[in-house]
Scaffold this motif. Structure first.
Motif, PDB file in Angstrom:
ATOM      1  N   SER A 186       0.815  -1.210   0.000  1.00 12.14           N
ATOM      2  CA  SER A 186       0.000   0.000   0.000  1.00 12.14           C
ATOM      3  C   SER A 186       0.850   1.261   0.000  1.00 12.14           C
ATOM      4  O   SER A 186       0.507   2.240   0.633  1.00 12.14           O
ATOM      5  CB  SER A 186      -0.914   0.001   1.227  1.00 12.14           C
ATOM      6  OG  SER A 186      -0.144  -0.107   2.413  1.00 12.14           O
ATOM      7  N   ALA A 187       1.975   1.231  -0.687  1.00 11.95           N
ATOM      8  CA  ALA A 187       2.865   2.384  -0.714  1.00 11.95           C
ATOM      9  C   ALA A 187       3.500   2.503  -2.079  1.00 11.95           C
ATOM     10  O   ALA A 187       3.612   1.540  -2.831  1.00 11.95           O
ATOM     11  CB  ALA A 187       3.933   2.249   0.375  1.00 11.95           C
ATOM     12  N   LEU A 188       3.951   3.729  -2.396  1.00 12.28           N
ATOM     13  CA  LEU A 188       4.524   4.008  -3.702  1.00 12.28           C
ATOM     14  C   LEU A 188       5.676   4.980  -3.526  1.00 12.28           C
ATOM     15  O   LEU A 188       5.480   6.113  -3.107  1.00 12.28           O
ATOM     16  CB  LEU A 188       3.461   4.609  -4.627  1.00 12.28           C
ATOM     17  CG  LEU A 188       3.841   4.869  -6.085  1.00 12.28           C
ATOM     18  CD1 LEU A 188       4.046   3.549  -6.814  1.00 12.28           C
ATOM     19  CD2 LEU A 188       2.753   5.671  -6.767  1.00 12.28           C
ATOM     20  N   SER A 189       6.902   4.519  -3.799  1.00 11.20           N
ATOM     21  CA  SER A 189       8.046   5.413  -3.847  1.00 11.20           C
ATOM     22  C   SER A 189       8.079   6.020  -5.235  1.00 11.20           C
ATOM     23  O   SER A 189       8.099   5.312  -6.237  1.00 11.20           O
ATOM     24  CB  SER A 189       9.339   4.659  -3.557  1.00 11.20           C
ATOM     25  OG  SER A 189       9.344   4.173  -2.230  1.00 11.20           O
ATOM     26  N   THR A 190       8.089   7.343  -5.299  1.00  4.50           N
ATOM     27  CA  THR A 190       7.808   7.995  -6.561  1.00  4.50           C
ATOM     28  C   THR A 190       9.019   8.245  -7.432  1.00  4.50           C
ATOM     29  O   THR A 190       8.889   8.506  -8.615  1.00  4.50           O
ATOM     30  CB  THR A 190       7.104   9.337  -6.319  1.00  4.50           C
ATOM     31  OG1 THR A 190       7.975  10.189  -5.558  1.00  4.50           O
ATOM     32  CG2 THR A 190       5.815   9.123  -5.555  1.00  4.50           C
ATOM     33  N   GLY A 191      10.244   8.203  -6.876  1.00  8.67           N
ATOM     34  CA  GLY A 191      11.426   8.372  -7.708  1.00  8.67           C
ATOM     35  C   GLY A 191      11.727   9.823  -8.020  1.00  8.67           C
ATOM     36  O   GLY A 191      11.101  10.752  -7.528  1.00  8.67           O
ATOM     37  N   SER A 192      12.692  10.033  -8.890  1.00  4.59           N
ATOM     38  CA  SER A 192      13.217  11.370  -9.138  1.00  4.59           C
ATOM     39  C   SER A 192      12.388  12.186 -10.113  1.00  4.59           C
ATOM     40  O   SER A 192      12.562  13.387 -10.221  1.00  4.59           O
ATOM     41  CB  SER A 192      14.651  11.263  -9.668  1.00  4.59           C
ATOM     42  OG  SER A 192      14.675  10.508 -10.863  1.00  4.59           O
ATOM     43  N   ASN A 193      11.473  11.567 -10.851  1.00  4.47           N
ATOM     44  CA  ASN A 193      10.703  12.295 -11.852  1.00  4.47           C
ATOM     45  C   ASN A 193       9.258  12.504 -11.413  1.00  4.47           C
ATOM     46  O   ASN A 193       8.340  12.510 -12.208  1.00  4.47           O
ATOM     47  CB  ASN A 193      10.726  11.553 -13.192  1.00  4.47           C
ATOM     48  CG  ASN A 193      10.173  10.148 -13.078  1.00  4.47           C
ATOM     49  OD1 ASN A 193      10.025   9.630 -11.982  1.00  4.47           O
ATOM     50  ND2 ASN A 193       9.883   9.538 -14.206  1.00  4.47           N
ATOM     51  N   SER A 194       9.056  12.677 -10.111  1.00  5.45           N
ATOM     52  CA  SER A 194       7.715  12.799  -9.570  1.00  5.45           C
ATOM     53  C   SER A 194       7.197  14.222  -9.671  1.00  5.45           C
ATOM     54  O   SER A 194       7.900  15.145 -10.048  1.00  5.45           O
ATOM     55  CB  SER A 194       7.713  12.346  -8.104  1.00  5.45           C
ATOM     56  OG  SER A 194       8.570  13.174  -7.346  1.00  5.45           O
ATOM     57  N   SER A 195       5.924  14.395  -9.291  1.00  3.54           N
ATOM     58  CA  SER A 195       5.294  15.697  -9.334  1.00  3.54           C
ATOM     59  C   SER A 195       5.849  16.594  -8.243  1.00  3.54           C
ATOM     60  O   SER A 195       6.485  16.148  -7.292  1.00  3.54           O
ATOM     61  CB  SER A 195       3.782  15.540  -9.149  1.00  3.54           C
ATOM     62  OG  SER A 195       3.239  14.715 -10.146  1.00  3.54           O
ATOM     63  N   LYS A 196       5.570  17.892  -8.378  1.00  2.00           N
ATOM     64  CA  LYS A 196       5.998  18.864  -7.390  1.00  2.00           C
ATOM     65  C   LYS A 196       4.795  19.596  -6.829  1.00  2.00           C
ATOM     66  O   LYS A 196       3.777  19.770  -7.488  1.00  2.00           O
ATOM     67  CB  LYS A 196       6.991  19.854  -7.997  1.00  2.00           C
ATOM     68  CG  LYS A 196       8.326  19.217  -8.364  1.00  2.00           C
ATOM     69  CD  LYS A 196       9.333  20.257  -8.803  1.00  2.00           C
ATOM     70  CE  LYS A 196      10.685  19.612  -9.099  1.00  2.00           C
ATOM     71  NZ  LYS A 196      11.697  20.610  -9.493  1.00  2.00           N
ATOM     72  N   THR A 197       4.916  20.046  -5.572  1.00  2.00           N
ATOM     73  CA  THR A 197       3.848  20.781  -4.922  1.00  2.00           C
ATOM     74  C   THR A 197       3.879  22.227  -5.372  1.00  2.00           C
ATOM     75  O   THR A 197       4.771  22.665  -6.103  1.00  2.00           O
ATOM     76  CB  THR A 197       4.005  20.723  -3.393  1.00  2.00           C
ATOM     77  OG1 THR A 197       5.135  21.522  -3.017  1.00  2.00           O
ATOM     78  CG2 THR A 197       4.232  19.306  -2.914  1.00  2.00           C
ATOM     79  N   GLU A 198       2.891  22.999  -4.861  1.00  6.66           N
ATOM     80  CA  GLU A 198       2.812  24.399  -5.220  1.00  6.66           C
ATOM     81  C   GLU A 198       4.028  25.183  -4.747  1.00  6.66           C
ATOM     82  O   GLU A 198       4.341  26.245  -5.276  1.00  6.66           O
ATOM     83  CB  GLU A 198       1.524  25.017  -4.640  1.00  6.66           C
ATOM     84  CG  GLU A 198       1.461  25.066  -3.126  1.00  6.66           C
ATOM     85  CD  GLU A 198       0.987  23.772  -2.501  1.00  6.66           C
ATOM     86  OE1 GLU A 198       0.614  23.807  -1.316  1.00  6.66           O
ATOM     87  OE2 GLU A 198       0.985  22.736  -3.188  1.00  6.66           O
ATOM     88  N   ALA A 199       4.716  24.689  -3.727  1.00  8.10           N
ATOM     89  CA  ALA A 199       5.895  25.366  -3.207  1.00  8.10           C
ATOM     90  C   ALA A 199       7.174  24.824  -3.832  1.00  8.10           C
ATOM     91  O   ALA A 199       8.273  25.144  -3.396  1.00  8.10           O
ATOM     92  CB  ALA A 199       5.951  25.220  -1.685  1.00  8.10           C
ATOM     93  N   GLY A 200       7.041  23.973  -4.851  1.00  8.69           N
ATOM     94  CA  GLY A 200       8.205  23.413  -5.510  1.00  8.69           C
ATOM     95  C   GLY A 200       8.761  22.187  -4.830  1.00  8.69           C
ATOM     96  O   GLY A 200       9.841  21.714  -5.185  1.00  8.69           O
TER      97      GLY A 200
END
Length: 437
Positions: free
Chosen positions: A2-16
């Motif tokens: 039930s987990a996902l490591s997103t790696g280096s090409n993941s999304s960014k938040t509004e604060a970067g």
């Protein structure tokens, strides 16, 4: 899983901030994200962000494991500027806003699982089991190389069951600690792709790296109960989840579809103990740092699916089984999914909702989808939200209610006492913390 490591090409938040990790808590009522600047907690029903912790210096959190909804979490550093070394598990008490314990290893930590009385850590080829109250080492054993961190731990307080890869390709080791018994399940001929336990630890779901089949096993006997077919083309299974009554199981894959399978034998029967065929086997309130300090007893807060369910589909050519060789005919005997959610655009984890016949899909791209699958076939999407937003994007929330149900956790006591001694590779440092009244 039930987990996902997103790696280096993941999304960014509004604060970067970069998204590094997404994972659900034990009863799937909320989820946590690790970012390059800290971590956040979200409620699932209704969806909304309930808490965040931002670290001003070196804040990367690559793994967040919640303990139901209490103030205790397990954190592992990650990203380009990690808050903690990636070879340490930090027990964080958000009530005190500090770490109250840590486990150090010579290798990178791949996965961590918590329950009220255990901390389980997976390294590349080894599993360690600790007592939560004082972080004393209780058990350790080797596994096959496990870069995905495949590890499952039953959260129900009435049983302690752990599942992980064994030292043999495609095999699963199941530890039934209450019965003092180990079961070795020859689940697949290929490498394991995903594993998951139901709440009580009585059933295990597995898939291989091929991703075409999901098999359901009895953890006590090691017998296969059902064989479920995701599809015919190779796929990476990203997560597997049972619902609270083990009457459904779901899986997400890189094909952009979440498949939901019924584990009931009859349309009006929720009994999930039936056995199915298959090809020959090789062998509830929001998070608060001031949460109630009592550990949850069992899983009473999880809402069961008590309505009639449908059956999975089977191939219309199943009658030809008796005319074909065993290895070929079994293809037509596998059960196909009862319902599907298609068009998932990013790697995702899935979990069943607290409302009957609802499922949640949480994506690496910051998407949060809820759907209803009661009628089978293509599920009805109920809502779409984004827990990460770009600079020109507003965060959409479902308002109303406070999430329902509650599950608390306790602070862990201080001092090392008893238990097996760590081997030469391990260092345990547990700070002296007084039990809260």
């Amino acid at each position: 899983m039930s987990a996902l490591s997103t790696g280096s090409n993941s999304s960014k938040t509004e604060a970067g901030e970069q998204l590094l990790y997404v994972g659900l808590n034990q009863d799937h009522s909320c989820f946590a994200t690790g970012t390059s600047a800290g971590f956040r907690i979200y409620n699932c029903e209704p969806y909304r962000e309930t808490f965040r912790r931002t670290f001003t210096k070196g804040g990367g959190i690559g793994y967040v494991e919640m303990l139901f909804r209490c103030n205790l979490l397990a954190l592992v550093g990650g990203g380009m500027n990690p808050r903690y070394p990636p070879n340490k598990v930090m027990i964080w008490d958000d009530h005190q806003n500090k770490c109250i314990g840590e486990l150090s290893f010579r290798q990178k930590v791949i996965a961590v699982k918590l329950r009220r009385d255990r901390v389980v850590v997976a390294l590349l080829a080894r599993i360690y089991v600790y007592r939560f109250s004082d972080l004393a080492l209780l058990d350790q054993f080797n596994t096959l190389n496990n870069p995905k961190g495949l590890l499952a731990l039953s959260p129900d307080s009435s049983s302690t069951v752990l599942a992980c890869p064994s030292i043999t390709r495609g095999h699963v080791r199941v530890e039934l600690y209450d019965a003092r018994k180990s079961t070795l399940i020859a689940a697949h001929e290929a490498e394991l792709g995903a594993i998951a336990l139901n709440l009580s630890g009585t059933k295990l779901a597995t898939s291989s790296e091929k991703g075409t089949l999901v098999r359901i096993w009895d953890t006590n006997t090691g017998n296969m109960l059902k064989e479920l077919r995701r599809g015919t083309e190779r796929a990476e299974i990203q997560s597997i989840a049972f619902n609270s009554e083990s009457s459904f199981v779901a899986c997400s894959s890189d094909k952009g579809t979440v498949h939901i399978f019924s584990l009931s034998e009859n349309p009006n029967d929720n009994n999930d103990s039936g056995k199915g065929g298959g090809e020959k086997s090789p062998g509830t309130s929001q998070f608060s740092p001031n949460a109630n300090q009592n550990y949850p007893q069992g899983m009473a807060a999880a809402a069961p699916d008590r309505s009639p369910v449908g059956n999975n589909k089977k191939s219309g050519l199943s009658f030809v089984n008796k005319f074909l060789p065993n290895g070929v005919g079994k293809y037509f005997e596998s059960e196909w999914s009862y319902a599907q959610i298609k068009g998932i655009e990013a790697p995702s984890i899935c979990a069943f909702g607290q409302e009957p016949f609802t499922i949640t899909i949480i994506g690496k791209d910051g998407s949060f989808i809820r759907a209803n699958f009661k009628d089978g076939g293509e599920a009805e999407r109920l809502s779409y939200n984004r827990f990460l937003k770009g600079p020109d994007e507003e965060l959409k929330l479902e308002m109303g209610g406070d999430g329902g149900g509650s599950a608390g956790g306790g602070n862990v006591g201080g001092g090392m006492e008893g238990g097996a001694e760590p081997d030469a590779d391990e260092k345990v440092d547990f700070h002296n913390v007084q039990q809260k009244k």
